[in-house]
Design a protein around this motif. Structure first.
Motif, PDB file in Angstrom:
ATOM      1  N   MET A  81       0.830  -1.200   0.000  1.00 47.29           N
ATOM      2  CA  MET A  81       0.000   0.000   0.000  1.00 47.29           C
ATOM      3  C   MET A  81       0.874   1.263   0.000  1.00 47.29           C
ATOM      4  O   MET A  81       0.583   2.222  -0.700  1.00 47.29           O
ATOM      5  N   LYS A  82       1.977   1.246   0.762  1.00 45.51           N
ATOM      6  CA  LYS A  82       2.828   2.430   0.859  1.00 45.51           C
ATOM      7  C   LYS A  82       3.752   2.604  -0.340  1.00 45.51           C
ATOM      8  O   LYS A  82       4.064   3.736  -0.709  1.00 45.51           O
ATOM      9  N   ASN A  83       4.220   1.515  -0.920  1.00 42.47           N
ATOM     10  CA  ASN A  83       5.318   1.590  -1.877  1.00 42.47           C
ATOM     11  C   ASN A  83       4.953   1.360  -3.335  1.00 42.47           C
ATOM     12  O   ASN A  83       5.797   1.509  -4.206  1.00 42.47           O
ATOM     13  N   TRP A  84       3.722   0.974  -3.611  1.00 39.90           N
ATOM     14  CA  TRP A  84       3.324   0.709  -5.000  1.00 39.90           C
ATOM     15  C   TRP A  84       3.036   2.023  -5.703  1.00 39.90           C
ATOM     16  O   TRP A  84       2.378   2.907  -5.165  1.00 39.90           O
ATOM     17  N   ARG A  85       3.508   2.149  -6.924  1.00 35.61           N
ATOM     18  CA  ARG A  85       3.225   3.339  -7.736  1.00 35.61           C
ATOM     19  C   ARG A  85       2.312   2.915  -8.878  1.00 35.61           C
ATOM     20  O   ARG A  85       2.678   2.062  -9.682  1.00 35.61           O
ATOM     21  N   VAL A  86       1.135   3.502  -8.929  1.00 41.30           N
ATOM     22  CA  VAL A  86       0.208   3.151 -10.004  1.00 41.30           C
ATOM     23  C   VAL A  86       0.783   3.600 -11.336  1.00 41.30           C
ATOM     24  O   VAL A  86       1.509   4.587 -11.418  1.00 41.30           O
ATOM     25  N   LYS A  87       0.469   2.845 -12.383  1.00 40.17           N
ATOM     26  CA  LYS A  87       1.043   3.118 -13.704  1.00 40.17           C
ATOM     27  C   LYS A  87       0.139   4.000 -14.562  1.00 40.17           C
ATOM     28  O   LYS A  87       0.587   4.594 -15.525  1.00 40.17           O
TER      29      LYS A  87
ATOM     30  N   ASN B 255      -6.739   5.082 -12.158  1.00 40.15           N
ATOM     31  CA  ASN B 255      -7.736   4.043 -11.849  1.00 40.15           C
ATOM     32  C   ASN B 255      -7.189   2.621 -11.951  1.00 40.15           C
ATOM     33  O   ASN B 255      -7.916   1.693 -12.264  1.00 40.15           O
ATOM     34  N   THR B 256      -5.896   2.426 -11.662  1.00 35.75           N
ATOM     35  CA  THR B 256      -5.345   1.076 -11.718  1.00 35.75           C
ATOM     36  C   THR B 256      -4.920   0.557 -10.353  1.00 35.75           C
ATOM     37  O   THR B 256      -4.415  -0.543 -10.258  1.00 35.75           O
ATOM     38  N   GLY B 257      -5.102   1.317  -9.305  1.00 37.20           N
ATOM     39  CA  GLY B 257      -4.721   0.858  -7.975  1.00 37.20           C
ATOM     40  C   GLY B 257      -5.942   0.570  -7.131  1.00 37.20           C
ATOM     41  O   GLY B 257      -6.894   1.324  -7.116  1.00 37.20           O
ATOM     42  N   SER B 258      -5.907  -0.567  -6.448  1.00 33.24           N
ATOM     43  CA  SER B 258      -7.019  -0.921  -5.579  1.00 33.24           C
ATOM     44  C   SER B 258      -6.522  -1.843  -4.483  1.00 33.24           C
ATOM     45  O   SER B 258      -5.787  -2.789  -4.752  1.00 33.24           O
TER      46      SER B 258
END
Length: 95
Positions: free
Chosen positions: A62-68, A71-74
């Motif tokens: 949750m802290k370290n993911w970067r959406v590309k 509307n692609t992060g969930s």
């Protein structure tokens, strides 16, 4: 409002700079969660999924993911309140 948008962009840039610091390579014998998430994130495509279940990894993701793209992060948190819950979920999915 232009001021709010500018502030959001500044905060986003600050957050990305912090992630760059947490995810940079080191000579440590074992990588950190942030470093592992950063490598997986870099290799992932726009339509790829990451699934995690327990321990520290869900929070690190949750802290370290970067959406590309937008509307692609969930993230879905599913509380399991009893030992019987996982088997009931599995049996309802599998048949």
């Amino acid at each position: 409002d232009a001021a709010w948008t500018a502030k959001a962009r500044d905060l986003f840039a600050t957050w990305n700079a912090a992630l760059d610091g947490y995810q940079k390579s080191t000579n440590a014998p074992v990588p950190t969660y942030a470093q592992v998430v950063g490598v997986v994130n870099a290799k992932a495509g726009v339509r790829d999924y990451v699934i995690t279940a327990a321990g520290g990894l869900p929070g690190e993701l949750m802290k370290n993911w970067r959406v590309k793209s937008p509307n692609t992060g969930s993230i879905v948190w599913v509380p399991l309140l009893s030992f019987g819950t996982p088997s009931r979920i599995f049996s309802s999915i599998s048949g």
